[in-house]
Design a protein around this motif. Structure first.
Motif, PDB file in Angstrom:
ATOM      1  N   ILE A 148     -13.055   1.004  -3.982  1.00  0.00           N
ATOM      2  CA  ILE A 148     -12.633   1.187  -2.597  1.00  0.00           C
ATOM      3  C   ILE A 148     -12.269  -0.127  -1.911  1.00  0.00           C
ATOM      4  O   ILE A 148     -11.961  -0.144  -0.725  1.00  0.00           O
ATOM      5  CB  ILE A 148     -13.737   1.901  -1.784  1.00  0.00           C
ATOM      6  N   LEU A 196      -2.848   2.784   4.727  1.00  0.00           N
ATOM      7  CA  LEU A 196      -3.010   3.137   3.318  1.00  0.00           C
ATOM      8  C   LEU A 196      -2.048   4.259   2.958  1.00  0.00           C
ATOM      9  O   LEU A 196      -1.828   5.181   3.751  1.00  0.00           O
ATOM     10  CB  LEU A 196      -4.436   3.607   3.017  1.00  0.00           C
ATOM     11  N   SER A 216       0.812  -1.220   0.000  1.00  0.00           N
ATOM     12  CA  SER A 216       0.000   0.000   0.000  1.00  0.00           C
ATOM     13  C   SER A 216       0.842   1.265   0.000  1.00  0.00           C
ATOM     14  O   SER A 216       0.375   2.334  -0.405  1.00  0.00           O
ATOM     15  CB  SER A 216      -0.946   0.003   1.201  1.00  0.00           C
ATOM     16  N   THR A 236      -7.749   5.335  -8.816  1.00  0.00           N
ATOM     17  CA  THR A 236      -8.219   4.113  -8.155  1.00  0.00           C
ATOM     18  C   THR A 236      -8.903   3.180  -9.146  1.00  0.00           C
ATOM     19  O   THR A 236      -8.841   1.954  -8.996  1.00  0.00           O
ATOM     20  CB  THR A 236      -9.181   4.460  -7.012  1.00  0.00           C
ATOM     21  N   THR A 247      -6.984  -0.443  -3.426  1.00  0.00           N
ATOM     22  CA  THR A 247      -6.290   0.359  -2.433  1.00  0.00           C
ATOM     23  C   THR A 247      -4.791   0.092  -2.360  1.00  0.00           C
ATOM     24  O   THR A 247      -4.073   0.777  -1.634  1.00  0.00           O
ATOM     25  CB  THR A 247      -6.893   0.091  -1.037  1.00  0.00           C
ATOM     26  N   LEU A 307      -5.306   8.160  -3.633  1.00  0.00           N
ATOM     27  CA  LEU A 307      -6.439   7.356  -3.188  1.00  0.00           C
ATOM     28  C   LEU A 307      -7.734   8.164  -3.174  1.00  0.00           C
ATOM     29  O   LEU A 307      -8.814   7.604  -3.023  1.00  0.00           O
ATOM     30  CB  LEU A 307      -6.159   6.787  -1.794  1.00  0.00           C
ATOM     31  N   ASN A 348     -10.967   1.811   1.437  1.00  0.00           N
ATOM     32  CA  ASN A 348     -10.421   3.161   1.247  1.00  0.00           C
ATOM     33  C   ASN A 348     -11.014   4.149   2.252  1.00  0.00           C
ATOM     34  O   ASN A 348     -12.067   4.735   2.020  1.00  0.00           O
ATOM     35  CB  ASN A 348     -10.683   3.628  -0.182  1.00  0.00           C
TER      36      ASN A 348
END
Length: 900
Positions: free
Chosen positions: A517, A582, A474, A488, A494, A482, A505
């Motif tokens: 997401i 993330l 990530s 995305t 993610t 993101l 996300n």
């Protein structure tokens, strides 16, 4: 644990050797070579010689072979026979194996699995489908003792053919006798052996099935309450089912188990040598050669045996996609609710795109398990299963059964606990509810939940393909990317790996319009599968090294292909390889995440509303929100004293250790001051607390936490983590290397001081949360200081290592924790401190001599600075604040042994 071999020293002593013997060697510890009895020396030729003799030597210690019963006397007309690789005869209550002479000395793998469990065991997370014990065995006939020996051995040591040292390898690592059976008779045509096997399957002996010992349960199986319940034989394996019962502290526990005895291929799969720059589970191996000056240590990648058909080799080498000789097939448990079956199948077949990069089409498929086939058994190692368990456990895991000779995966399972959906529901609602209206209800639509189930299926299948967690994936995505709908959508989720814990996300904001997401199989996953599974037309694994190295070198500077192994949650060194984070900046991601949490908290009552129902769901949701807040703070703390770790090899321009930038570390401390030290009233004094406290589920039922108590404990854990000696030692190492460019321990302590005591410095009245926060800071300074000053123990630097080599070589895939709450969230961090980083089997020590480091000086200096401040503030008019300051002064002076 470190996979590097530790040279035994005299300090190990006899006790360590005895412990290894009594405790049982790990599957990858002491390996051995075994000499099969040749056909010329077998019992049949021996018997023929006996028949020619007219006189038996009565002085011999062994019985005459003429004492053996005839085949028909043992396998009577009452026998029920199952024919297969080993014929199984049931004569009333007795079970006999009949094994061909040609299979004596062949490699078999004994695989023991749990099939059925009582409720007490179920609630502990032990369910059907779990593989708890594997043994590599060989059967050997003893012509003198009239016995069939079962020997276990470890195939991890190998000598080069023709070299002198190879004889030492064969002599030095002998097999261990695991069990012995009395020979009952020989087969009708004198080419097989028959022996009774009841004792190892009916609970009498635990030599081949130590169920309760392996599970850590007291006691052994009680024979009178145990039995053999079924027996089956097939061309490549036999199955014995047993009901085993034990009693402990007045509680009776019965577990049904399935023992598979699998005939392994006579020619093992050609192994592939692992590379630490790609994350695969591995099997250790050692090579001995005359021209060495050191033993060659290698690790084999655990992988399925995918090879092109003979007629397709040229097409494959020319770049054309071909079907493998044998597909990887997963069967869906009939117990799986119908609405989730397709999602689970899709999660399996989504990996097909990755195998196409390895040159294979239709390499991995999913099927419904047959419900009318009496020979189909989910515990049969011929079938890989997605086992659906009716359990309140909120989890899933993906173990596999490996041929230890080569690393070949011969069967795999995904254990899918039904209640994993509660964890998914909580994650999705808390992390994406602010941007996705579909994620706000108490119950999701089947379509929405199926999407999450597909993600979990793919992740667990990744483990069964050999892949480890890639917690560094990530970090390849910039945080602000993101929030981009186009980014995305293009990248598909993610993180570039579904093997990361990059959940959902939580960075995207309501007006960003982001739709992708959920984690998906990404760039790294396809690359890793191609690296391990591409068939290379070379004779030996050494011949493949250059090809494999070039595949890695092609992407060596691309963060999308980076592998960041999972670290200990209690001692995270590398902030770029964290669980559940993330993006490439924990502080920025955390601040975005907090914005979303602040939007959610006022909606908790509305989103959990059910007419006439208690506020329990609201309380649990608030606990989930608090857990997310705590998780963000832990991600941020990892940057303080953090080091980016890598696995460079010669020829690469990379650093193995790179300290986190000074600006990032200062920002991390500022985040803690802004979002933890300064009372976050939006979460500590939420309106919902008038209806319900935060609620945590536990084995004793729901626990309701008063917010003051909960946040006092959580703040203590966060301060303890920041002030750990090892973190501060890393900062000192940074200062020693980089001087003023480093964020020093004194700078950090001053920044924390100004944040923690900001109101004190301004002579302001303190509220309850601020008072307990200051107490936490001072207490953790004292606790960590005292831990450093404790008298040196007898433990040495290597006490945490396994001297005898008994563990951690043949690692099982880690349990995937989909639980809503982190265990660390409720642990008292001041009680336990890991000494090892546990980063990719690397041990990086910093805090072994804390007494003589600047850590002690800085902590004492900070305590003295706090003392000086409080002595000038103790006259404050507010009585609660005054008593608080007096208390802190007494604690500090007592800790430093200062007498006024």
């Amino acid at each position: 644990m470190n996979l590097n071999t530790i040279t035994p020293t005299k300090s190990i002593g006899k006790l360590m050797i005895i412990a290894c013997i009594l405790g049982g060697m790990h599957a990858n510890s002491l390996a051995s070579e075994i000499h099969s009895t040749s056909p010329e020396d077998g019992i049949f030729n021996f018997w023929k010689k006996k028949k020619k003799e007219t006189k038996v030597d009565s002085t011999t210690s062994s019985k005459s072979k003429s004492d053996l019963k005839a085949y028909g006397e043992v396998i009577t007309s009452d026998a029920h026979t199952k024919q297969g690789v080993i014929n199984i005869h049931r004569v009333k209550k007795d079970y006999y194996f009949e094994i061909a002479d040609s299979l004596m000395g062949r490699d078999f793998l004994l695989v023991n699995k749990i099939s059925k469990v009582p409720s007490q065991v179920n609630e502990l997370g032990l369910n059907k489908g779990i593989n708890y014990q594997n043994l590599l065995i060989r059967f050997e006939a003893d012509t003198l003792e009239e016995k069939i020996w079962v020997k276990t051995y470890h195939p991890y040591y190998e000598g080069k053919e023709g070299d002198a040292i190879t004889q030492s390898v064969k002599d030095n690592y002998i097999p261990s006798v695991r069990e012995a059976f009395e020979l009952a008779c020989v087969g009708k045509d004198s080419t097989s052996y028959v022996f009774k096997v009841n004792k190892v399957f009916d609970g009498s002996e635990k030599s081949l099935n130590d169920l309760f010992g392996v599970l850590g349960m007291p006691g052994s199986a009680i024979k009178s309450l145990s039995k053999i319940s079924a027996a089956k034989s097939f061309p490549e394996n036999v199955i014995m089912k047993s009901l085993l019962t034990t009693k402990a502290e007045g509680i009776t526990v019965s577990i049904e188990v399935t023992s598979n005895i699998v005939l392994l291929a006579e020619e093992p799969m050609k192994p592939r040598f692992a590379d630490r720059r790609i994350g695969y589970f591995t099997t250790k191996h050692f090579y001995y050669k005359d021209d060495q000056q050191a033993v060659e240590n290698r690790e084999f990648v655990n992988r399925w045996r995918l090879e092109p058909k003979k007629e397709d080799v040229e097409k494959y080498l020319a770049g054309e996609l071909v079907e493998p000789k044998k597909q990887i097939v997963y069967y869906i448990d009939p117990s799986t609710p119908p609405q989730w079956r397709q999602a689970i199948k899709d999660g399996i077949t989504d990996w097909q795109a990755a195998f196409e990069q390895a040159g294979f089409k239709n390499a991995i498929i999913a099927k419904d398990a047959p419900v009318d086939d009496p020979d189909f058994d989910g515990d049969d190692v011929r079938f890989s299963m997605i086992t659906y368990a009716a359990s309140s456990q909120a989890n899933a895991m993906g173990p596999s059964v490996v041929d230890p000779r080569s690393g070949e995966i011969i069967e795999a399972d995904v254990i899918w606990w039904h209640n994993v959906m509660t964890a998914l529901h909580s994650w999705i609602r808390i992390q994406t509810g602010s941007i996705d209206p579909k994620a706000r209800d108490n119950k999701f639509t089947d379509e929405h939940m199926a999407h999450a189930i597909r993600f979990v299926s793919s992740h667990e299948i990744g483990h069964t393909l050999g892949l480890m967690h890639n917690m560094g994936a990530s970090y390849a995505f910039p945080v602000d990317s993101l929030r981009s709908k186009t980014f995305t959508k293009r990248m598909g989720g993610t993180a570039p790996s579904i093997m990361d814990y990059a959940r959902f996300n939580y960075v995207a904001q309501p007006n960003d319009g982001v739709k992708n997401i959920t984690p998906q199989i990404g760039v790294y996953d396809k690359y890793a599968i191609a690296w391990a599974y591409r068939w290379i037309d070379k004779n030996t694994p050494w011949d493949e090294l250059q090809v494999l190295g070039n595949m890695i070198r092609k992407h060596e500077n691309d963060p999308l292909y980076h592998y960041g192994p999972q670290q200990s949650g209690k001692n995270t060194i590398d902030p770029s390889a964290q669980s559940e984070d993330l993006g490439d900046n924990s502080m920025k991601a955390g601040r975005y995440g907090l914005k979303n949490l602040k939007r959610i908290v006022p909606e908790v009552e509305k989103w959990t509303y059910e007419e006439g129902v208690s506020y329990e769901k609201a309380g649990k949701m608030m606990m989930g929100v608090i857990g997310q807040w705590f998780t963000y703070a832990n991600h941020v703390i990892a940057n303080i004293g953090g080091i980016y770790l890598d696995q460079p090899v010669y020829g690469e321009n990379k650093a193995a250790y790179a300290h986190v930038e000074k600006a990032k570390q200062k920002d991390a401390v500022q985040y803690i001051i802004d979002e933890v030290v300064k009372n976050p009233e939006w979460i500590t004094n939420a309106e919902i607390y008038k209806k319900t406290y935060p609620i945590r589920e536990s084995v004793i039922g729901n626990i309701e936490y008063a917010p003051t108590t909960l946040f006092r404990d959580l703040n203590s854990q966060l301060f303890f983590s920041i002030l750990k000696d090892e973190r501060l030692q890393r900062m000192l190492q940074n200062e020693a290397m980089n001087g003023k460019k480093a964020y020093s321990v004194t700078e950090m302590m001053k920044d924390l001081h100004n944040g923690v005591f900001a109101k004190t410095i301004k002579r302001q009245k303190l509220d309850v949360f601020t008072r307990q926060m200051q107490k936490n800071f001072v207490d953790n300074l004292i606790i960590t200081h005292n831990k450093t000053m404790v008298k040196t123990t007898k433990k040495t630097l290597h006490d945490n290592h396994n001297h005898c080599g008994c563990g951690h070589h043949n690692r099982m895939p880690m349990l995937c924790d989909y639980a809503v709450k982190s265990k660390d969230m409720f642990d008292n961090g001041s009680e336990v401190e890991d000494m090892e980083s546990k980063y990719a089997d690397r041990n990086i020590f910093y805090a072994t001599s804390g007494r003589v480091s600047d850590v002690v000086s800085v902590k004492r200096g900070e305590l003295m600075r706090i003392r000086d401040l409080l002595r000038n503030r103790v006259t404050i008019y507010d009585e609660a604040t005054k008593f608080h300051y007096q208390d802190l002064l007494l604690r500090i002076e007592e800790a430093l042994n200062i007498h006024r």
